[in-house]
Each structure stands twice: as structure tokens, then as C-alpha cells.
Design a protein around this motif. Structure first.
Motif, PDB file in Angstrom:
ATOM      1  N   THR A  26      -2.385  33.114 -10.458  1.00 28.25           N
ATOM      2  CA  THR A  26      -2.599  31.921 -11.287  1.00 28.25           C
ATOM      3  C   THR A  26      -2.388  30.665 -10.460  1.00 28.25           C
ATOM      4  O   THR A  26      -3.169  29.703 -10.556  1.00 28.25           O
ATOM      5  CB  THR A  26      -1.658  31.930 -12.504  1.00 28.25           C
ATOM      6  OG1 THR A  26      -1.879  33.121 -13.244  1.00 28.25           O
ATOM      7  CG2 THR A  26      -1.883  30.722 -13.392  1.00 28.25           C
ATOM      8  N   MET A  27      -1.346  30.648  -9.633  1.00 24.91           N
ATOM      9  CA  MET A  27      -1.062  29.480  -8.791  1.00 24.91           C
ATOM     10  C   MET A  27      -2.199  29.262  -7.777  1.00 24.91           C
ATOM     11  O   MET A  27      -2.583  28.124  -7.531  1.00 24.91           O
ATOM     12  CB  MET A  27       0.273  29.663  -8.064  1.00 24.91           C
ATOM     13  CG  MET A  27       1.481  29.597  -8.985  1.00 24.91           C
ATOM     14  SD  MET A  27       1.577  28.044  -9.891  1.00 24.91           S
ATOM     15  CE  MET A  27       1.903  26.911  -8.579  1.00 24.91           C
ATOM     16  N   GLU A  28      -2.712  30.349  -7.216  1.00 26.45           N
ATOM     17  CA  GLU A  28      -3.831  30.225  -6.272  1.00 26.45           C
ATOM     18  C   GLU A  28      -5.054  29.643  -6.968  1.00 26.45           C
ATOM     19  O   GLU A  28      -5.747  28.777  -6.426  1.00 26.45           O
ATOM     20  CB  GLU A  28      -4.175  31.581  -5.670  1.00 26.45           C
ATOM     21  CG  GLU A  28      -3.202  32.065  -4.635  1.00 26.45           C
ATOM     22  CD  GLU A  28      -3.571  33.438  -4.089  1.00 26.45           C
ATOM     23  OE1 GLU A  28      -4.709  33.894  -4.319  1.00 26.45           O
ATOM     24  OE2 GLU A  28      -2.708  34.040  -3.439  1.00 26.45           O
ATOM     25  N   ALA A  29      -5.315  30.102  -8.193  1.00 27.32           N
ATOM     26  CA  ALA A  29      -6.464  29.590  -8.955  1.00 27.32           C
ATOM     27  C   ALA A  29      -6.283  28.116  -9.271  1.00 27.32           C
ATOM     28  O   ALA A  29      -7.221  27.315  -9.144  1.00 27.32           O
ATOM     29  CB  ALA A  29      -6.660  30.397 -10.230  1.00 27.32           C
ATOM     30  N   LEU A  30      -5.084  27.740  -9.670  1.00 27.79           N
ATOM     31  CA  LEU A  30      -4.820  26.332  -9.972  1.00 27.79           C
ATOM     32  C   LEU A  30      -4.913  25.476  -8.712  1.00 27.79           C
ATOM     33  O   LEU A  30      -5.447  24.364  -8.757  1.00 27.79           O
ATOM     34  CB  LEU A  30      -3.434  26.178 -10.602  1.00 27.79           C
ATOM     35  CG  LEU A  30      -3.319  26.656 -12.050  1.00 27.79           C
ATOM     36  CD1 LEU A  30      -1.852  26.623 -12.497  1.00 27.79           C
ATOM     37  CD2 LEU A  30      -4.178  25.811 -12.966  1.00 27.79           C
ATOM     38  N   VAL A  36      -9.925  19.261  -4.679  1.00 28.01           N
ATOM     39  CA  VAL A  36     -11.228  18.650  -4.946  1.00 28.01           C
ATOM     40  C   VAL A  36     -12.090  18.653  -3.686  1.00 28.01           C
ATOM     41  O   VAL A  36     -13.289  18.932  -3.741  1.00 28.01           O
ATOM     42  CB  VAL A  36     -11.041  17.210  -5.485  1.00 28.01           C
ATOM     43  CG1 VAL A  36     -12.385  16.522  -5.647  1.00 28.01           C
ATOM     44  CG2 VAL A  36     -10.291  17.240  -6.794  1.00 28.01           C
ATOM     45  N   LYS A  37     -11.467  18.379  -2.545  1.00 28.09           N
ATOM     46  CA  LYS A  37     -12.223  18.335  -1.296  1.00 28.09           C
ATOM     47  C   LYS A  37     -12.886  19.681  -1.008  1.00 28.09           C
ATOM     48  O   LYS A  37     -14.072  19.745  -0.670  1.00 28.09           O
ATOM     49  CB  LYS A  37     -11.291  17.949  -0.158  1.00 28.09           C
ATOM     50  CG  LYS A  37     -11.981  17.734   1.161  1.00 28.09           C
ATOM     51  CD  LYS A  37     -10.993  17.269   2.216  1.00 28.09           C
ATOM     52  CE  LYS A  37     -11.651  17.110   3.560  1.00 28.09           C
ATOM     53  NZ  LYS A  37     -10.692  16.681   4.585  1.00 28.09           N
ATOM     54  N   ALA A  38     -12.139  20.757  -1.178  1.00 29.56           N
ATOM     55  CA  ALA A  38     -12.695  22.090  -0.935  1.00 29.56           C
ATOM     56  C   ALA A  38     -13.784  22.418  -1.956  1.00 29.56           C
ATOM     57  O   ALA A  38     -14.804  23.023  -1.611  1.00 29.56           O
ATOM     58  CB  ALA A  38     -11.593  23.141  -0.983  1.00 29.56           C
ATOM     59  N   ARG A  39     -13.578  22.024  -3.207  1.00 22.43           N
ATOM     60  CA  ARG A  39     -14.592  22.287  -4.238  1.00 22.43           C
ATOM     61  C   ARG A  39     -15.877  21.531  -3.934  1.00 22.43           C
ATOM     62  O   ARG A  39     -16.982  22.062  -4.097  1.00 22.43           O
ATOM     63  CB  ARG A  39     -14.057  21.913  -5.614  1.00 22.43           C
ATOM     64  CG  ARG A  39     -12.995  22.900  -6.106  1.00 22.43           C
ATOM     65  CD  ARG A  39     -12.365  22.504  -7.409  1.00 22.43           C
ATOM     66  NE  ARG A  39     -13.349  22.352  -8.460  1.00 22.43           N
ATOM     67  CZ  ARG A  39     -13.123  21.690  -9.587  1.00 22.43           C
ATOM     68  NH1 ARG A  39     -11.952  21.125  -9.801  1.00 22.43           N
ATOM     69  NH2 ARG A  39     -14.050  21.596 -10.496  1.00 22.43           N
ATOM     70  N   LEU A  40     -15.738  20.264  -3.497  1.00 19.41           N
ATOM     71  CA  LEU A  40     -16.927  19.487  -3.150  1.00 19.41           C
ATOM     72  C   LEU A  40     -17.645  20.091  -1.950  1.00 19.41           C
ATOM     73  O   LEU A  40     -18.880  20.149  -1.906  1.00 19.41           O
ATOM     74  CB  LEU A  40     -16.546  18.031  -2.847  1.00 19.41           C
ATOM     75  CG  LEU A  40     -16.176  17.180  -4.057  1.00 19.41           C
ATOM     76  CD1 LEU A  40     -15.674  15.818  -3.622  1.00 19.41           C
ATOM     77  CD2 LEU A  40     -17.367  17.036  -4.985  1.00 19.41           C
ATOM     78  N   LYS A  41     -16.862  20.547  -0.974  1.00 27.35           N
ATOM     79  CA  LYS A  41     -17.465  21.175   0.200  1.00 27.35           C
ATOM     80  C   LYS A  41     -18.226  22.432  -0.196  1.00 27.35           C
ATOM     81  O   LYS A  41     -19.346  22.663   0.256  1.00 27.35           O
ATOM     82  CB  LYS A  41     -16.366  21.508   1.213  1.00 27.35           C
ATOM     83  CG  LYS A  41     -16.893  21.989   2.533  1.00 27.35           C
ATOM     84  CD  LYS A  41     -15.753  22.195   3.525  1.00 27.35           C
ATOM     85  CE  LYS A  41     -16.286  22.709   4.841  1.00 27.35           C
ATOM     86  NZ  LYS A  41     -15.198  22.934   5.808  1.00 27.35           N
TER      87      LYS A  41
END
Length: 124
Positions: A26-30, A36-41
Motif C-alpha cells: 500500500t505504501m509503495e502504491a501511495l 508526480v514527476k515519475a507519473r508524468l515521465k
């Protein structure tokens, strides 16, 4: 009591271990959602991959259309070539049947060239 107490303790320890694993996941998912930077990448990488796929599809489609167009152009050129050959053959037959007018035209062209050469020679 030793048998029951040990079993309960082991069951509790197993449940705590599972809970810790779930909590870690759960902590890894959160953390992944919070990064945000990794998600945008990742989103940019996905968009680039989609664009590459679309470009490859477009290139394949254009090449196919070009090949079809080239085939049609070759067919049309062949047909035009056949038409020109037939017309040339017809003109050749016309000259073979009656060569006098063509011979007169050729003689006139030769005479014109000779006269032009003489005139140019006098001017120099």
C-alpha cells in the motif's frame, strides 16, 4: 495451554507478517501515486510509444498507397507506350507506301541547313 498458546501466537505473528506485507504494498502504491514527476515521465513515454506506433502505421499506409500509385502509373505508361508504338508503326507504313512527299521534305530540310551554313560562313 502450551499447545493453544503457541498456535495463537504463531497465527498472530503470521497475521502481523501479512499485514506488514500489505502495508508495504500500500505504501509503495501511495508513493508511486505521490511521485508526480515519475507519473508524468511514464505518461510521456506512453504518449511517445503511441506516436511511434501511429507513425509506423501511417508510413505503412503511405508506402502501400505509393506502391499502388506506382503500379497504376506503370500500367498507364505501358498503355501510352503501346499507343505511341502503334501510331509510329502507322506513320511508318504511310511513309513506306508513299515515300515521295517525305523525301521532298527531307531534301528541303537538307537544303535549308546547307544554305544556313553558307550564310554563316560568309559572315565570319
Amino acid at each position: 495451554m502450551t499447545g493453544n498458546g503457541t498456535g495463537d501466537t504463531e497465527a498472530l505473528r503470521e497475521e502481523i507478517r501479512r499485514t506488514r506485507v500489505e502495508l508495504g504494498e500500500t505504501m509503495e502504491a501511495l508513493a508511486a501515486k505521490a511521485d508526480v514527476k515519475a507519473r508524468l515521465k511514464e505518461s510521456a513515454e506512453q504518449a511517445k510509444e503511441r506516436m511511434r506506433e501511429q507513425a509506423a502505421q501511417t508510413i505503412a499506409r503511405v508506402r502501400g498507397q505509393a506502391a499502388r500509385g506506382a503500379g497504376m502509373a506503370r500500367a498507364q505508361a505501358y498503355e501510352k507506350g503501346e499507343l505511341v508504338r502503334a501510331q509510329a508503326y502507322d506513320k511508318g507504313e504511310l511513309v513506306r507506301r508513299n515515300p515521295v512527299p517525305w523525301a521532298a521534305i527531307a531534301a528541303g530540310a537538307v537544303a535549308t541547313v546547307v544554305v544556313l551554313m553558307i550564310v554563316r560562313g560568309r559572315r565570319r
